[in-house]
Write an enzyme that holds these catalytic residues in place. Structure first.
Site, PDB file in Angstrom:
ATOM      1  N   GLU A  33       0.866  -1.195   0.000  1.00  8.23           N
ATOM      2  CA  GLU A  33       0.000   0.000   0.000  1.00  8.23           C
ATOM      3  C   GLU A  33       0.905   1.249   0.000  1.00  8.23           C
ATOM      4  O   GLU A  33       1.907   1.286   0.723  1.00  8.23           O
ATOM      5  CB  GLU A  33      -0.832  -0.059   1.290  1.00  8.23           C
ATOM      6  CG  GLU A  33      -1.773   1.088   1.540  1.00  8.23           C
ATOM      7  CD  GLU A  33      -2.496   0.919   2.902  1.00  8.23           C
ATOM      8  OE1 GLU A  33      -2.094   0.059   3.726  1.00  8.23           O
ATOM      9  OE2 GLU A  33      -3.481   1.648   3.133  1.00  8.23           O
ATOM     10  N   LYS A  53      -9.559   1.740  -1.814  1.00 12.10           N
ATOM     11  CA  LYS A  53      -9.725   1.073  -0.508  1.00 12.10           C
ATOM     12  C   LYS A  53     -11.106   1.344   0.087  1.00 12.10           C
ATOM     13  O   LYS A  53     -11.531   2.499   0.238  1.00 12.10           O
ATOM     14  CB  LYS A  53      -8.640   1.572   0.446  1.00 12.10           C
ATOM     15  CG  LYS A  53      -8.565   0.860   1.784  1.00 12.10           C
ATOM     16  CD  LYS A  53      -7.350   1.360   2.575  1.00 12.10           C
ATOM     17  CE  LYS A  53      -7.122   0.576   3.846  1.00 12.10           C
ATOM     18  NZ  LYS A  53      -5.890   1.016   4.538  1.00 12.10           N
ATOM     19  N   CYS A  95      -4.923  -3.604   2.645  1.00 13.35           N
ATOM     20  CA  CYS A  95      -4.637  -3.600   4.080  1.00 13.35           C
ATOM     21  C   CYS A  95      -5.872  -3.851   4.948  1.00 13.35           C
ATOM     22  O   CYS A  95      -6.372  -4.951   4.993  1.00 13.35           O
ATOM     23  CB  CYS A  95      -3.912  -2.306   4.465  1.00 13.35           C
ATOM     24  SG  CYS A  95      -2.968  -2.513   5.995  1.00 13.35           S
TER      25      CYS A  95
HETATM   26  C1  ACM Z   1      -3.910  -0.042   7.182  1.00 14.50           C
HETATM   27  O1  ACM Z   1      -5.021  -0.264   6.686  1.00 14.50           O
HETATM   28  N1  ACM Z   1      -2.957   0.538   6.493  1.00 14.50           N
HETATM   29  C2  ACM Z   1      -3.625  -0.428   8.556  1.00 14.50           C
END
Ligand code: ACM
Length: 261
Positions: free
Chosen positions: A39, A110, A143
């Site tokens: 990420e 995301k 993530c």
């Molecule tokens: C995250 O979602 N970077 C912890």
């Protein structure tokens, strides 16, 4: 069989060119068909505010990081997946990019923002989808999406055989949880995490590393430790993820009873 890989890095905040060159240097003589990077792997994670994130963000298909990754995908004849701050008007999304060898690309934004990411990024609107790479169905999540089992489940129900999971993990449980995500969905998962520490914007974060590639039976096919920046490539047979059989009388998906969920 394909050679599936990940890269674990420890980027310097905001030093996009140096962070990209570091990765390219290490990957220069590595062979792979699929490579997953963390990420926000080139920008860094702890932005002061939305304006700072916007200044380091790119519109999809543009920018230094995209050009370098497009060349990498072309030279390696591989699919390259990485996380980047995506600029869209005055919004910035925490996104993942997948680039084909011919330069075509797809973006995932995301869905589940973590903690103070909510002050910086807009919640993703792309939703989850899968795409085809050489006859293999591939999906992306980022993530903290791991903490919501629906993310991997949705991708698996859409047919994903391989889930690419660019990450910047700070909570301890994800590496273990991804064993379950792989097992409960009968898919390969590739979690490319970052390592190291970042102190900015009044916060100090330790990133836990432990990037790993997991098979549909939950077996860990390869993993890295907590600190080392490194790459890792393993051979996987994505057709294994087409078989959802648990016993001769049980099928992971056919036995679901969504009317009770
Ligand atoms: C995250 O979602 N970077 C912890």
């Amino acid at each position: 069989m394909i050679r599936a890989g990940l890269f674990q890095n420890n980027p310097a905040f905001g030093k996009i060119e140096a962070n990209v060159e570091y990765v390219l240097d290490i990957l220069s003589d590595v062979k792979f068909d699929l490579m997953v990077l963390p990420e926000l792997f080139a920008a860094g994670y702890l932005f002061e505010n939305r304006e700072e994130a916007l200044a380091l963000a790119d519109s999809p298909g543009t920018g230094y990081t995209f050009e370098a990754m497009r060349r990498l995908a072309h030279e390696k004849n591989a699919l390259v997946v990485y996380g980047f701050p995506e600029k869209s008007g005055d919004r910035v999304y925490n996104s993942a990019m997948a680039i084909y060898p011919d330069g075509r690309f797809l973006v995932y934004q995301k869905t589940h923002l973590f903690n103070t990411e909510k002050n910086i990024f807009s919640p993703g609107e792309s939703g989850f989808s899968v795409f085809d790479f050489r006859g293999i169905k591939v999906g992306m999540m980022i993530c903290f999406d791991w903490r919501f089992p629906e993310s991997a489940r949705k991708l698996a129900l859409l047919g994903a055989q391989v889930i690419c999971h660019p990450s910047n993990l700070v909570l301890p449980h994800c590496p273990q949880a991804m064993v379950i995500r792989a097992l409960e969905n009968g898919v390969f998962t590739i979690t490319a995490d970052r390592a190291g520490d970042e102190s900015r914007a009044g916060q100090s974060l330790h990133f836990i590393g432990h990037s790993r590639i997991i098979a549909p039976d939950g077996k860990i096919l390869g993993e890295l430790g907590e600190v080392e920046p490194a790459q890792l490539v393993v051979q996987i047979d994505p057709s294994q993820a087409l078989n959802k059989s648990v016993t001769s009388l049980n099928d992971l998906f056919a036995d679901r009873r969504p009317e009770f969920y």
